[in-house]
Every structure is written in structure tokens, then in C-alpha cells.
Write a protein that holds these residues in place. Structure first.
Motif, PDB file in Angstrom:
ATOM      1  N   PRO A  81       0.732  -1.193   0.059  1.00 14.09           N
ATOM      2  CA  PRO A  81       0.050   0.058   0.021  1.00 14.09           C
ATOM      3  C   PRO A  81       0.911   1.263  -0.020  1.00 14.09           C
ATOM      4  O   PRO A  81       0.516   2.449  -0.656  1.00 14.09           O
ATOM      5  CB  PRO A  81      -0.752  -0.023   1.268  1.00 14.09           C
ATOM      6  N   ASP A  82       1.809   1.191   0.663  1.00 15.98           N
ATOM      7  CA  ASP A  82       2.923   2.354   0.617  1.00 15.98           C
ATOM      8  C   ASP A  82       3.394   2.690  -0.677  1.00 15.98           C
ATOM      9  O   ASP A  82       3.825   3.892  -0.968  1.00 15.98           O
ATOM     10  CB  ASP A  82       3.866   2.261   1.689  1.00 15.98           C
ATOM     11  N   TYR A 271      -0.461  -7.965 -16.479  1.00 13.22           N
ATOM     12  CA  TYR A 271      -0.167  -6.416 -16.502  1.00 13.22           C
ATOM     13  C   TYR A 271      -1.610  -5.753 -16.619  1.00 13.22           C
ATOM     14  O   TYR A 271      -2.563  -5.957 -17.322  1.00 13.22           O
ATOM     15  CB  TYR A 271       0.510  -6.200 -17.771  1.00 13.22           C
ATOM     16  N   ASN A 272      -1.395  -4.700 -15.556  1.00 13.41           N
ATOM     17  CA  ASN A 272      -2.643  -3.886 -15.506  1.00 13.41           C
ATOM     18  C   ASN A 272      -2.550  -2.655 -16.734  1.00 13.41           C
ATOM     19  O   ASN A 272      -1.757  -1.782 -16.310  1.00 13.41           O
ATOM     20  CB  ASN A 272      -3.268  -3.523 -14.197  1.00 13.41           C
ATOM     21  N   HIS A 273      -3.113  -2.599 -17.864  1.00 16.45           N
ATOM     22  CA  HIS A 273      -2.837  -1.732 -18.705  1.00 16.45           C
ATOM     23  C   HIS A 273      -3.272  -0.289 -18.137  1.00 16.45           C
ATOM     24  O   HIS A 273      -2.749   0.750 -18.746  1.00 16.45           O
ATOM     25  CB  HIS A 273      -3.545  -2.060 -20.053  1.00 16.45           C
ATOM     26  N   ARG A 274      -4.464  -0.382 -17.402  1.00 17.16           N
ATOM     27  CA  ARG A 274      -4.933   0.988 -16.839  1.00 17.16           C
ATOM     28  C   ARG A 274      -3.870   1.720 -15.982  1.00 17.16           C
ATOM     29  O   ARG A 274      -3.701   3.048 -16.210  1.00 17.16           O
ATOM     30  CB  ARG A 274      -6.266   0.858 -16.202  1.00 17.16           C
ATOM     31  N   SER A 275      -3.530   0.860 -15.031  1.00 17.78           N
ATOM     32  CA  SER A 275      -2.629   1.379 -14.089  1.00 17.78           C
ATOM     33  C   SER A 275      -1.265   1.468 -14.498  1.00 17.78           C
ATOM     34  O   SER A 275      -0.258   2.244 -13.909  1.00 17.78           O
ATOM     35  CB  SER A 275      -2.639   0.754 -12.763  1.00 17.78           C
ATOM     36  N   SER A 280       1.227  -7.749  -8.271  1.00 21.63           N
ATOM     37  CA  SER A 280       2.217  -7.519  -7.111  1.00 21.63           C
ATOM     38  C   SER A 280       3.076  -6.125  -7.002  1.00 21.63           C
ATOM     39  O   SER A 280       3.529  -5.870  -5.818  1.00 21.63           O
ATOM     40  CB  SER A 280       3.449  -8.561  -7.159  1.00 21.63           C
ATOM     41  N   GLU A 281       2.739  -5.386  -7.830  1.00 21.42           N
ATOM     42  CA  GLU A 281       3.178  -3.998  -7.750  1.00 21.42           C
ATOM     43  C   GLU A 281       2.052  -3.159  -7.955  1.00 21.42           C
ATOM     44  O   GLU A 281       2.248  -1.798  -8.382  1.00 21.42           O
ATOM     45  CB  GLU A 281       4.300  -3.823  -8.820  1.00 21.42           C
ATOM     46  N   CYS A 282       0.959  -3.762  -8.012  1.00 20.27           N
ATOM     47  CA  CYS A 282      -0.303  -2.824  -8.497  1.00 20.27           C
ATOM     48  C   CYS A 282      -1.053  -2.180  -7.202  1.00 20.27           C
ATOM     49  O   CYS A 282      -0.595  -1.931  -6.190  1.00 20.27           O
ATOM     50  CB  CYS A 282      -1.199  -3.440  -9.271  1.00 20.27           C
ATOM     51  N   CYS A 283      -2.333  -2.622  -7.225  1.00 20.25           N
ATOM     52  CA  CYS A 283      -3.328  -2.144  -6.125  1.00 20.25           C
ATOM     53  C   CYS A 283      -3.270  -3.099  -5.036  1.00 20.25           C
ATOM     54  O   CYS A 283      -4.052  -3.098  -3.897  1.00 20.25           O
ATOM     55  CB  CYS A 283      -4.512  -1.402  -6.670  1.00 20.25           C
ATOM     56  N   GLY A 284      -3.514  -4.558  -5.531  1.00 19.34           N
ATOM     57  CA  GLY A 284      -4.058  -5.691  -4.686  1.00 19.34           C
ATOM     58  C   GLY A 284      -5.530  -5.811  -4.852  1.00 19.34           C
ATOM     59  O   GLY A 284      -6.036  -6.822  -4.138  1.00 19.34           O
ATOM     60  N   CYS A 289      -4.495  -8.168 -10.074  1.00 18.31           N
ATOM     61  CA  CYS A 289      -4.084  -8.406  -8.991  1.00 18.31           C
ATOM     62  C   CYS A 289      -4.653  -9.743  -8.046  1.00 18.31           C
ATOM     63  O   CYS A 289      -3.915 -10.312  -7.343  1.00 18.31           O
ATOM     64  CB  CYS A 289      -4.241  -7.377  -7.751  1.00 18.31           C
ATOM     65  N   ARG A 290      -6.082  -9.797  -8.391  1.00 12.78           N
ATOM     66  CA  ARG A 290      -6.749 -10.937  -7.649  1.00 12.78           C
ATOM     67  C   ARG A 290      -6.704 -12.041  -8.601  1.00 12.78           C
ATOM     68  O   ARG A 290      -7.498 -13.031  -8.053  1.00 12.78           O
ATOM     69  CB  ARG A 290      -7.944 -10.502  -7.168  1.00 12.78           C
ATOM     70  N   SER A 291      -6.218 -12.365  -9.726  1.00 12.94           N
ATOM     71  CA  SER A 291      -6.005 -13.610 -10.559  1.00 12.94           C
ATOM     72  C   SER A 291      -5.694 -14.581  -9.783  1.00 12.94           C
ATOM     73  O   SER A 291      -4.518 -14.518  -9.201  1.00 12.94           O
ATOM     74  CB  SER A 291      -5.267 -13.047 -11.645  1.00 12.94           C
TER      75      SER A 291
END
Length: 339
Positions: A81-82, A271-275, A280-284, A289-291
Motif C-alpha cells: 500500500p505504501d 499486467y494492468n494496462h490502466r494503471s 504484485s506492484e499494483c493495487c492488490g 492483482c486478484r487473478s
């Protein structure tokens, strides 16, 4: 269109390129020689292997970005989160993949359409030597280098043309983002070699006859041209300095992720194209992330990927500005990183 299989062969991650603000519209800054170069003076050099070699590439900043990514990997799940910047919620990078893909497709189809005047002639000549060495291992006399270069050019031009067409709105009205099946056409080894084998059926000449009789030679040929095409792609992205070519691709904020997915096509799935972030480096919290298909060692996979890309970048930046000066042994050394 050929059937495409997604390859799950993890290779390496990429790092970023720092966009350099132009001090003057007509100038580029050369970080290596610390001097201003008149941009207009670069134009007459373009016919020399048709590359405007970049002067806005700063290796130190690239490596710094990789090291930052390495350190964030080590933070662990509790620190995630940080790590996620608040700015990501306000930025949408969904179109970056399409922008990047269209630009590299346009550049590569252009070079492959004019091999004799393009930097790719040097690369295809080196891979032709590799292919002839393979023929010798089969006890077969080598084939004219010109014929082998031409065969490689035809196969690569066909595959890149397929990729370019599928990204065209005129030919694909539903295109809005680049899907994994599109990306894999040129960047997944399994998919690419499958397409290459189909394309080889239309070839003519001595090499085509050998392909019909020796499956091992056909497989080796396809693997070699996959490696050389990866090397040519990296060279174009990293070294080209044209405003609508390499420079425009390096200006994308997500260029590091695009490069990572070139050498690691499986990572496209995570890979999250939007973010503009990987799992593991996105929002969780998002679908990526939840896949449930995320590998347990995904963080380690990213770390290994970054390490390999550092090695690739360190080698590619050593390519001389004039591709004609490249020695065959230098290209062979680079190919060893990709084969």
C-alpha cells in the motif's frame, strides 16, 4: 490468420527510459559527449542504414529505475500500500500498449521493406551465417548468404505485416487495446515460430527445399530469426532517435513495461494496462492483482526479469551509431543473450 498459442516462457523484465525535455525544438542533447547536436544536421545521415541514432538515451537513469523497481519488490506484501503512488488513480495508461505497438510495427515493416538500405541488413547477414553453420552441422553445403537474408526478410516482413494489420482500425474496427494474442504474434517465441513455419511454406529456392526435407533445419531457422528479430527490435527502440520512431516510444511513461513484455510475453497476462503496473506492484484489489493464475513466485520472476534486461540493455547501448561498423562477432555475442 494463423492459430496462435500463448507461450509461457518467462525471460526478463525491462526498465525505463527517461524522457528528456528539449532545450530547443531543433536540438537533441548527447549525454555521452555532453554536447548539443543540431537536430537538422542528423537528417543527412538517415540514409546510412536508415536509423537516426538516439542521443536522448541515458543509461544511468534507466538503470536507476530498474534498481528502484528491485527495491520495491523486496518490500513485500505488507509494504505494497505504501508503494502504490496515489497518482495512478488519476492516470490511465490503457492506450500506451496500442501506441507502442503501432509505432514499432510501422518502424519494423519499413525497415524490412527496404533491407538493402536498412540497418537490419547487417543483422540478417549475421543470422544468415548462423543458419549456414547449422546447415554444415547437417553435412549440407552452405547456401548463398543473399538467399538466406532474403528468406529471413520475407518471413519477418510477413509476420510484422500481420501484426501491423491487426492493429489497424481500418482492418480491425474493434481494436481498442492490444490483446495478448496480438502481442504474441511478434513477441512470443512459440507463436512466432509457428507463424514462421507456415510462412516458410511459401518460400522458394534451395533453402525451401531443405525445409521440406529436414524439420530440424526448419525449426532451427525459425528460432534463429526469432532471436535476430528480437535484437533488431531492441536496437530500433533503444537506438533510433527519430521523432516518430524510437524517440516517441521512449517518451511513453510505460516504456519499461513494454520492453519487459517483449522479452517476457507471459507477463502480459499479469499486467494492468490502466494503471501501468504488474500484479504484485499494483493495487492488490483489481482483477489482475486478484487473478488466481498469478504464480506464487511472481515477485521473484519480476526480479529475475529485471536482472536479465539490465544485461541486454548494457549490451545494446554499446552498438555503434553507424550500424555498418557492427562486426559479425559482436552481433553473435548479442544473439547469445536471446537464443
Amino acid at each position: 490468420m494463423f492459430q496462435m498459442d500463448i507461450e509461457f516462457d518467462l525471460l526478463s523484465e525491462s526498465s525505463g527510459f527517461q524522457k528528456v525535455a528539449d532545450l530547443n525544438q531543433n536540438f537533441e542533447f548527447d549525454f555521452y559527449n555532453a554536447q548539443m547536436i543540431q537536430y537538422d544536421n542528423l537528417k543527412p545521415q538517415m540514409p546510412l542504414y536508415d536509423l537516426e541514432f538516439a542521443s536522448d538515451f541515458k543509461q544511468e537513469e534507466l538503470m536507476a529505475k530498474i534498481e528502484l523497481s528491485d527495491s520495491t519488490d523486496a518490500l513485500g506484501e505488507e509494504s505494497t500500500p505504501d508503494y502504490v503512488p496515489n497518482m495512478l488513480s488519476a492516470k490511465n495508461y490503457s492506450k500506451d500498449g496500442l501506441k507502442f505497438s503501432r509505432r514499432i510495427a510501422k518502424m519494423m515493416t519499413k525497415h524490412l521493406g527496404t533491407v538493402a538500405d536498412s540497418f537490419v541488413n547487417v543483422y540478417l547477414g549475421a543470422s544468415a551465417s548462423v543458419i549456414n553453420s547449422i546447415l554444415c552441422s547437417y553435412g549440407i553445403e552452405g547456401i548463398s548468404k543473399d538467399e538466406v537474408v532474403k528468406a529471413q526478410q520475407e518471413v519477418l516482413a510477413t509476420i510484422w505485416g500481420e501484426f501491423k494489420n491487426i492493429l489497424s482500425y481500418n482492418k480491425n474496427k474493434k481494436i481498442c487495446i492490444v490483446k495478448a494474442e496480438y502481442w504474441n504474434i511478434v513477441f512470443c517465441k512459440q507463436t512466432f515460430t509457428g507463424l514462421a513455419k507456415e510462412t516458410c511454406k511459401a518460400l522458394k529456392g534451395e533453402l525451401a527445399k531443405l525445409f521440406a526435407g529436414f524439420e530440424g533445419i526448419l525449426n532451427a531457422f525459425c528460432e534463429v530469426i526469432f532471436a535476430i528479430h528480437q535484437l533488431m527490435t531492441f536496437t530500433a527502440i533503444i537506438k533510433d532517435g527519430s521523432a516518430k520512431g524510437g524517440q516517441s516510444m521512449r517518451e511513453l511513461e510505460t516504456i519499461d513495461n513494454m520492453l519487459l513484455m517483449i522479452v517476457n510475453p507471459k507477463l502480459f497476462e499479469f499486467y494492468n494496462h490502466r494503471s501501468g503496473k504488474f500484479a504484485s506492484e499494483c493495487c492488490g484489489k483489481c482483477k489482475i492483482c486478484r487473478s488466481r493464475s498469478i504464480p506464487l513466485d511472481f515477485t521473484a520472476v519480476l526480479q529475475d526479469a529485471r536482472n536479465k534486461l539490465k544485461m541486454i540493455i548494457n549490451e545494446v547501448v554499446q552498438i555503434p551509431s553507424n550500424a555498418a561498423l557492427m562486426r559479425e562477432d559482436q552481433i553473435m555475442s548479442l544473439l547469445c543473450l536471446l537464443l
